[in-house]
Design a protein around this motif. Sequence first.
Motif, mmCIF file in Angstrom:
data_model
loop_
_atom_site.group_PDB
_atom_site.id
_atom_site.type_symbol
_atom_site.label_atom_id
_atom_site.label_comp_id
_atom_site.label_asym_id
_atom_site.label_seq_id
_atom_site.Cartn_x
_atom_site.Cartn_y
_atom_site.Cartn_z
ATOM 1 N N VAL A 23 64.339 42.027 61.054
ATOM 2 C CA VAL A 23 63.413 40.801 60.831
ATOM 3 C C VAL A 23 62.348 40.590 61.854
ATOM 4 O O VAL A 23 62.979 40.337 63.052
ATOM 5 N N GLU A 24 61.297 40.909 61.951
ATOM 6 C CA GLU A 24 60.388 40.309 62.820
ATOM 7 C C GLU A 24 60.346 38.739 63.000
ATOM 8 O O GLU A 24 60.336 38.043 62.040
ATOM 9 N N GLY A 56 69.627 33.660 68.142
ATOM 10 C CA GLY A 56 68.611 32.815 67.083
ATOM 11 C C GLY A 56 69.211 31.754 66.038
ATOM 12 O O GLY A 56 68.344 31.047 65.339
ATOM 13 N N ILE A 57 70.453 31.802 65.923
ATOM 14 C CA ILE A 57 71.042 30.814 64.726
ATOM 15 C C ILE A 57 71.557 29.591 65.375
ATOM 16 O O ILE A 57 72.436 29.805 66.336
ATOM 17 N N ALA A 58 71.529 28.543 64.879
ATOM 18 C CA ALA A 58 72.295 27.372 65.459
ATOM 19 C C ALA A 58 72.763 26.758 64.001
ATOM 20 O O ALA A 58 72.386 26.417 62.853
ATOM 21 N N ALA A 59 74.050 26.230 64.114
ATOM 22 C CA ALA A 59 74.902 25.649 62.864
ATOM 23 C C ALA A 59 75.405 24.582 63.395
ATOM 24 O O ALA A 59 76.147 24.347 64.616
ATOM 25 N N VAL A 60 75.190 23.279 62.852
ATOM 26 C CA VAL A 60 76.080 22.136 62.896
ATOM 27 C C VAL A 60 77.470 22.417 62.473
ATOM 28 O O VAL A 60 77.537 22.798 61.236
ATOM 29 N N LYS A 61 78.655 21.857 63.097
ATOM 30 C CA LYS A 61 79.918 22.284 62.715
ATOM 31 C C LYS A 61 80.034 21.252 61.298
ATOM 32 O O LYS A 61 79.940 19.966 61.788
ATOM 33 N N PRO A 62 80.573 21.627 60.152
ATOM 34 C CA PRO A 62 80.818 20.862 59.016
ATOM 35 C C PRO A 62 81.845 20.127 59.355
ATOM 36 O O PRO A 62 83.110 20.626 59.706
ATOM 37 N N GLN A 63 82.038 18.820 58.843
ATOM 38 C CA GLN A 63 83.324 17.858 59.170
ATOM 39 C C GLN A 63 83.977 17.897 57.784
ATOM 40 O O GLN A 63 84.876 17.141 57.464
ATOM 41 N N PHE A 119 75.470 24.640 57.039
ATOM 42 C CA PHE A 119 73.837 24.512 56.985
ATOM 43 C C PHE A 119 73.261 25.162 58.116
ATOM 44 O O PHE A 119 72.575 24.339 58.755
ATOM 45 N N PRO A 120 73.293 26.609 58.499
ATOM 46 C CA PRO A 120 72.762 26.851 59.580
ATOM 47 C C PRO A 120 71.175 26.821 59.740
ATOM 48 O O PRO A 120 70.673 27.279 58.527
ATOM 49 N N ASP A 121 70.474 27.088 60.902
ATOM 50 C CA ASP A 121 69.135 26.976 60.913
ATOM 51 C C ASP A 121 68.514 28.302 61.379
ATOM 52 O O ASP A 121 69.035 28.995 62.081
ATOM 53 N N PHE A 122 67.888 28.824 60.318
ATOM 54 C CA PHE A 122 67.334 30.320 60.270
ATOM 55 C C PHE A 122 65.819 30.364 60.719
ATOM 56 O O PHE A 122 65.183 31.317 60.537
ATOM 57 N N SER A 123 65.189 29.105 61.084
ATOM 58 C CA SER A 123 63.872 29.266 61.177
ATOM 59 C C SER A 123 63.253 30.372 62.286
ATOM 60 O O SER A 123 62.391 30.377 62.366
ATOM 61 N N HIS A 124 64.279 30.446 63.244
ATOM 62 C CA HIS A 124 63.812 31.620 64.254
ATOM 63 C C HIS A 124 63.286 32.902 63.680
ATOM 64 O O HIS A 124 62.324 33.557 64.151
ATOM 65 N N TYR A 125 63.905 32.844 62.506
ATOM 66 C CA TYR A 125 63.411 34.293 61.636
ATOM 67 C C TYR A 125 62.368 34.338 60.579
ATOM 68 O O TYR A 125 62.132 35.239 59.770
ATOM 69 N N LEU A 126 61.741 33.003 60.735
ATOM 70 C CA LEU A 126 60.868 32.908 59.527
ATOM 71 C C LEU A 126 59.255 33.036 60.284
ATOM 72 O O LEU A 126 59.202 32.809 61.286
ATOM 73 N N GLY A 127 58.254 33.826 59.703
ATOM 74 C CA GLY A 127 57.177 34.330 60.410
ATOM 75 C C GLY A 127 56.532 34.807 59.074
ATOM 76 O O GLY A 127 56.492 34.574 57.962
ATOM 77 N N LYS A 128 55.700 35.770 59.382
ATOM 78 C CA LYS A 128 54.650 36.477 58.534
ATOM 79 C C LYS A 128 55.487 37.526 57.558
ATOM 80 O O LYS A 128 55.256 37.419 56.545
ATOM 81 N N GLN A 129 56.719 37.891 58.024
ATOM 82 C CA GLN A 129 57.505 38.813 57.207
ATOM 83 C C GLN A 129 58.219 37.934 56.162
ATOM 84 O O GLN A 129 58.078 38.294 54.857
ATOM 85 N N LYS A 153 62.547 33.398 50.560
ATOM 86 C CA LYS A 153 62.234 34.976 50.553
ATOM 87 C C LYS A 153 63.531 35.495 51.616
ATOM 88 O O LYS A 153 63.920 36.924 51.291
ATOM 89 N N LEU A 154 63.918 34.741 52.650
ATOM 90 C CA LEU A 154 65.029 35.417 53.607
ATOM 91 C C LEU A 154 66.166 35.568 52.714
ATOM 92 O O LEU A 154 66.852 36.679 52.906
ATOM 93 N N CYS A 155 66.594 34.559 51.923
ATOM 94 C CA CYS A 155 67.720 34.767 51.078
ATOM 95 C C CYS A 155 67.609 35.887 49.935
ATOM 96 O O CYS A 155 68.674 36.481 49.631
ATOM 97 N N GLU A 156 66.489 36.086 49.502
ATOM 98 C CA GLU A 156 66.212 37.207 48.619
ATOM 99 C C GLU A 156 66.445 38.546 49.382
ATOM 100 O O GLU A 156 66.861 39.574 48.662
ATOM 101 N N HIS A 157 66.012 38.521 50.801
ATOM 102 C CA HIS A 157 66.248 39.679 51.323
ATOM 103 C C HIS A 157 67.834 39.957 51.657
ATOM 104 O O HIS A 157 68.174 41.048 51.457
ATOM 105 N N PHE A 158 68.521 38.801 52.026
ATOM 106 C CA PHE A 158 69.894 39.268 52.233
ATOM 107 C C PHE A 158 70.597 39.716 51.041
ATOM 108 O O PHE A 158 71.625 40.683 51.144
#
Length: 393
Positions: free
Chosen positions: A391-392, A312-319, A325-335, A341-346
Amino acid sequence: MNIANRLSKVKPSATLAMSARAKALKASGKDVISLAAGEPDFDTPEYIKEAAREALNSGKTKYTPVSGTPALKEAISSFFSEIYGHSFETNQIMVCAGAKHALFNLCHALLEPGDEAVVISPYWVSYPDMIHLQNAETKIVESTAENNFIPDIQDIEKTLSSKTKLLFLNSPNNPTGTVYPTSFYQQLAVLLEQYPDCYIVSDDIYHGLIYDSDFRCLFHDAPSLRHRTLLINGVSKTYAMTGWRVGFLIGPADLVEAMSRIQGASTSGICSIAQAAAGAALLGSQAPVDEMHAHFAKRRDFIYSALNDLPGIAAVKPQGAFYIFPDFSHYLGKQYGNTLKLCEHFLEEGLVACVAGEGFGANGFIRMSFATSEKDIEEAVSRIQLLLKRVET
């Protein structure tokens, strides 16, 4: 107390806040791995520290000229004339307490209420605040991961207006690591010819950290715009000198004179010892820089592969730079409705510190710094992987 209203829009730096939380937890004995820091994990090279000791021992402990010592300005002129392929006079150079200070002085010198400044998202967290402090308006141009975070020229065109005073460019980019190609600069140059009152801020603080190409910016590819392209740079990132606080602007002499008046009324000249060290950094051996660069390149490849292996994670290769700067939107929802909030959880559950994309104008993304060891990167990604399983989605 009646605090000035212009401060109402200014938020604490997201990057500094997360780094401070991580350091506090670590100081309390927690095994925290920080991917939040915007600074190299290497020590300042020894030859630079030796130059500082020599300056101290020789009594160079007095006030310095407001715009910078002649020695450092000569070193900047010599070194960056090679980088930018153009010669600079010392009256075009302004030394400040870090590149952030140079940007702040620049905004203070050029922006007035009613002016507009254009910023490309994702952006460095401090740009909008610096603009707000001048009672000017920030106009945002979005860029997408699908386009490697390179903005569409048509989107920039829609945002520019007769009120646009500044356009901010940052390549290599913080937080994405994107490096803008020559084709982008060439198209942008054609567009900017239609806006003669718009100055361009070329924030090149990561110029020494590019992995797949040589450094280029608008100054290289648009000679007709050089008289209104304002170069921001410094020694903090390339030479592991973040705490020395030496940055600078290269631009028109009349702008430097105006910024000198601002700095003269605030901080005055920058620390004499730090300026001596910065001059040594530019004029001395670049071998330590090359060694750090090689480590960053290896870490870049490692973290890019490790993150893209997570479900569920996609990241553009930095040059460039030392961020991904990976995309974590797959893990965003009600939780977890946002990446803050996700970073606070980490941090709280996994003891991994990273910075939420909201601070950079990009919810759903998280900035991770690879300015730490491969061992720490591997452990951090492993901890995040375990947390994501719970994570839901």
